[in-house]
Design a protein around this motif. Structure first.
Motif: not given
Length: 213
Positions: A95-99, A117-118, A123-127
């Protein structure tokens, strides 16, 4: 003269007991205008316990209907997502670049704390994008409130008879109403004792919610 006064008093007294035609309430007239709308069906029929439609016009009704449809659609997705993730279904990959993988994210409220958090920002901006630019009548081609096809997605809707279209719109409303109550119940029971699927216990099929997380 005296007889005239007596006669007038007698007529006035009689008029006091005469049936008076009750004035027609504008509220009742306006309310009856919505009693045949889709969604006013058995067993409750037209039900407005909070009086949201008192003195309402068609624009007010359409606005409330759009809100109801939107909440119902979101709730249906929420219930489906809750059940699916509880069953252990996850997307592959990270789900992220940190594994952090999708399989590391639990269900329900715990999932919000586990999502980076990112990811929440995404999700906020997609919705927000869907709300402002997609899930609305963009082209002005809507045939009814909640019709967001915009001349693009149809799935055979135009091939249905008018009767079938009305029936399916009623089904969507009822499913949305049930889903709103359903996701609320899941959230409440999860918050109470982390056991959202309490009804499964009643049938002897308990669900180990978020076991292993």
């Amino acid at each position: 003269m005296f007889r005239s006064v007596v006669l007038a008093l007698a007529l006035a007294s009689a008029a006091a007991f005469a049936p008076v035609k009750a004035p027609v309430s504008r509220t009742s007239v306006v309310t009856k205008a919505f009693e045949t709308e889709i969604g006013a069906q058995q067993p409750l029929g037209f039900w407005d316990p909070l009086g949201l439609l008192e003195n309402a016009d068609q624009d007010r009704f359409d606005r409330l209907r759009e809100v109801e449809l939107k909440h119902g659609r979101v709730s249906m997705l929420a219930v489906l997502g809750h059940v699916t993730t509880t069953a252990g279904v996850r997307l592959g990959g990270d789900i992220d670049l940190h594994g952090t993988s999708f399989s590391d994210i639990p269900s329900g409220f715990a999932g919000l704390a586990a999502v980076p958090s990112f990811g929440l920002v995404q999700m906020f901006f997609t919705v927000g994008f869907l709300e402002l630019f997609v899930m609305k009548d963009v082209t002005g081609e809507a045939e009814f409130v909640g019709d967001f096809r915009n001349g693009y997605i149809d799935f055979g809707w135009d091939t249905l008879s008018e009767e079938d279209q009305i029936r399916k719109r009623g089904i969507e409303l009822n499913n949305g109403r049930a889903a709103q109550m359903g996701i609320l119940g899941l959230m409440v029971h999860e918050g109470l004792d982390n056991n959202p699927y309490v009804i499964n216990d009643l049938f002897g099929l308990p669900v180990e919610f978020n076991a292993g997380f």
